[in-house]
Design a protein around this motif. Structure first.
Motif, PDB file in Angstrom:
ATOM      1  N   ALA A  76       0.825  -1.208   0.000  1.00  0.00           N
ATOM      2  CA  ALA A  76       0.000   0.000   0.000  1.00  0.00           C
ATOM      3  C   ALA A  76       0.858   1.257   0.000  1.00  0.00           C
ATOM      4  CB  ALA A  76      -0.930  -0.002   1.204  1.00  0.00           C
ATOM      5  N   GLU A  80       0.551   4.460  -2.378  1.00  0.00           N
ATOM      6  CA  GLU A  80       0.306   5.780  -1.784  1.00  0.00           C
ATOM      7  C   GLU A  80       1.334   6.805  -2.248  1.00  0.00           C
ATOM      8  OE1 GLU A  80       0.496   4.861   2.325  1.00  0.00           O
ATOM      9  OE2 GLU A  80      -1.565   4.104   2.446  1.00  0.00           O
ATOM     10  N   SER A  88      -6.762  -4.378 -10.144  1.00  0.00           N
ATOM     11  CA  SER A  88      -8.184  -4.588  -9.857  1.00  0.00           C
ATOM     12  C   SER A  88      -8.434  -5.925  -9.172  1.00  0.00           C
ATOM     13  CB  SER A  88      -8.997  -4.511 -11.155  1.00  0.00           C
ATOM     14  OG  SER A  88      -8.883  -3.229 -11.736  1.00  0.00           O
ATOM     15  N   THR A  95      -9.690  -2.948  -2.588  1.00  0.00           N
ATOM     16  CA  THR A  95     -10.365  -1.662  -2.383  1.00  0.00           C
ATOM     17  C   THR A  95      -9.438  -0.654  -1.720  1.00  0.00           C
ATOM     18  OG1 THR A  95     -12.537  -2.723  -2.221  1.00  0.00           O
ATOM     19  CG2 THR A  95     -12.327  -0.511  -1.304  1.00  0.00           C
ATOM     20  N   ALA A  96      -8.703  -1.086  -0.695  1.00  0.00           N
ATOM     21  CA  ALA A  96      -7.787  -0.182   0.004  1.00  0.00           C
ATOM     22  C   ALA A  96      -6.675   0.289  -0.935  1.00  0.00           C
ATOM     23  CB  ALA A  96      -7.193  -0.883   1.223  1.00  0.00           C
ATOM     24  N   ILE A  98      -6.815   0.478  -4.271  1.00  0.00           N
ATOM     25  CA  ILE A  98      -7.400   1.371  -5.275  1.00  0.00           C
ATOM     26  C   ILE A  98      -7.645   2.752  -4.683  1.00  0.00           C
ATOM     27  CG2 ILE A  98      -9.486   1.793  -6.648  1.00  0.00           C
ATOM     28  CD1 ILE A  98      -9.575  -1.271  -7.132  1.00  0.00           C
ATOM     29  N   ASP A  99      -8.095   2.805  -3.429  1.00  0.00           N
ATOM     30  CA  ASP A  99      -8.278   4.098  -2.756  1.00  0.00           C
ATOM     31  C   ASP A  99      -6.944   4.827  -2.606  1.00  0.00           C
ATOM     32  OD1 ASP A  99     -10.985   3.633  -2.552  1.00  0.00           O
ATOM     33  OD2 ASP A  99     -10.935   3.042  -0.440  1.00  0.00           O
ATOM     34  N   ALA A 100      -5.898   4.075  -2.274  1.00  0.00           N
ATOM     35  CA  ALA A 100      -4.567   4.677  -2.135  1.00  0.00           C
ATOM     36  C   ALA A 100      -4.090   5.234  -3.471  1.00  0.00           C
ATOM     37  CB  ALA A 100      -3.580   3.637  -1.612  1.00  0.00           C
ATOM     38  N   GLU A 101      -4.372   4.522  -4.545  1.00  0.00           N
ATOM     39  CA  GLU A 101      -3.999   5.006  -5.877  1.00  0.00           C
ATOM     40  C   GLU A 101      -4.744   6.299  -6.203  1.00  0.00           C
ATOM     41  OE1 GLU A 101      -5.542   3.754  -9.980  1.00  0.00           O
ATOM     42  OE2 GLU A 101      -3.853   2.393  -9.612  1.00  0.00           O
ATOM     43  N   GLY A 102      -6.032   6.345  -5.866  1.00  0.00           N
ATOM     44  CA  GLY A 102      -6.813   7.549  -6.119  1.00  0.00           C
ATOM     45  C   GLY A 102      -6.242   8.759  -5.408  1.00  0.00           C
ATOM     46  N   SER A 103      -5.781   8.566  -4.169  1.00  0.00           N
ATOM     47  CA  SER A 103      -5.183   9.655  -3.412  1.00  0.00           C
ATOM     48  C   SER A 103      -3.869  10.112  -4.058  1.00  0.00           C
ATOM     49  CB  SER A 103      -4.927   9.208  -1.968  1.00  0.00           C
ATOM     50  OG  SER A 103      -4.288  10.209  -1.230  1.00  0.00           O
ATOM     51  N   ARG A 229     -10.360   3.518 -14.833  1.00  0.00           N
ATOM     52  CA  ARG A 229     -10.480   2.186 -14.227  1.00  0.00           C
ATOM     53  C   ARG A 229     -11.862   1.624 -14.519  1.00  0.00           C
ATOM     54  NH1 ARG A 229      -7.827  -0.747 -10.565  1.00  0.00           N
ATOM     55  NH2 ARG A 229      -6.365   0.962 -10.136  1.00  0.00           N
TER      56      ARG A 229
END
Length: 232
Positions: A76, A80, A88, A95-96, A98-103, A229
């Motif tokens: 992660a 990050e 995916s 999910t965690a 993908i959220d880190a990638e979004g940030s 995505r």
């Protein structure tokens, strides 16, 4: 633990050396922009004692797992920092990650920095997963598996030597000289050959995973200029 590249390690377990692939992420390949940065980042993260949590074995016989350095999940942390993308199919932590990638994308960190590969590159362009999972068996409809590049700008977009890629380490399409999208125009990319319009990847196998995938458009130097995505 010895770093092989941005998402791989060589680990000595009780005198037996094994190759480990970090689960749920993919760092740039050795010949791609930001690869050296990702490798150094991983080396820093595992400098202290780390713990390997094995989750699988990949097609190359490598152990696949999560690596913990203290309370920090190394997989992660790389995402990050913008030093790897989230897959995916990242299993229970997808999910965690993908959220880190979004940030990281939001804050333009690492590979998401417009200047990550040298001179800053910004293009008013978008990617659309038009039809990543067409009906019928995938190998029968490669011509109907489509991602679309959209030029949102007010001038021509010259795609010469731009690269379209998926989440994997192997699928890369480099555009030929003279591939241009006019202002507000669209260019469909089919996985098969001989499209009625647009460009054919001419792959013999499907490009986009039915269970979810990402498309990235890279400028000639490797800078990511568009990303989308897909989730079923």
């Amino acid at each position: 633990m010895a770093v092989v590249d941005g998402d791989s390690l060589r680990v000595d377990l009780a005198g037996s050396v094994i190759d480990v692939r970090l689960a749920g992420i993919n760092a740039p390949e050795s010949d791609e922009c930001h690869a050296d940065v990702a490798s150094r980042s991983l080396d820093t993260l595992v400098a202290d004692e780390a713990i390997l949590e094995v989750v699988d074995t990949d097609q190359y016989g490598r152990t696949v797992g999560y690596v913990w350095s203290g309370a920090q999940l190394v997989n992660a942390a790389l995402v990050e920092r913008g030093d790897a993308i989230a897959m995916s199919n990242g299993k229970e932590l997808a999910t965690a990650l993908i959220d880190a990638e979004g940030s990281a994308r939001l804050h333009r960190l690492g590979m998401w920095d417009p200047a990550a590969c040298g001179e800053s590159v910004v293009a008013d362009v978008e990617l659309e997963m038009t039809r990543p999972d067409p009906p019928r068996p995938d190998n029968e409809v490669l011509h109907d598996e489509i991602v679309t590049i959209v030029n949102r700008g007010v001038s021509d977009l010259d795609l010469t030597d731009f690269v379209l890629r998926d989440e994997s380490s192997v699928n890369r399409l480099r555009f030929r000289p003279g591939t241009v999208i006019g202002p507000g125009g669209r260019l469909a990319i089919t996985s098969g050959c001989d499209p009625q319009e647009g460009v054919g990847w001419c792959s013999t196998t499907p490009i986009w995973n039915n269970g979810g995938d990402s498309a990235l458009l890279l400028a000639p130097g490797g800078t990511v200029v568009a990303h989308v995505r897909y989730a079923p």
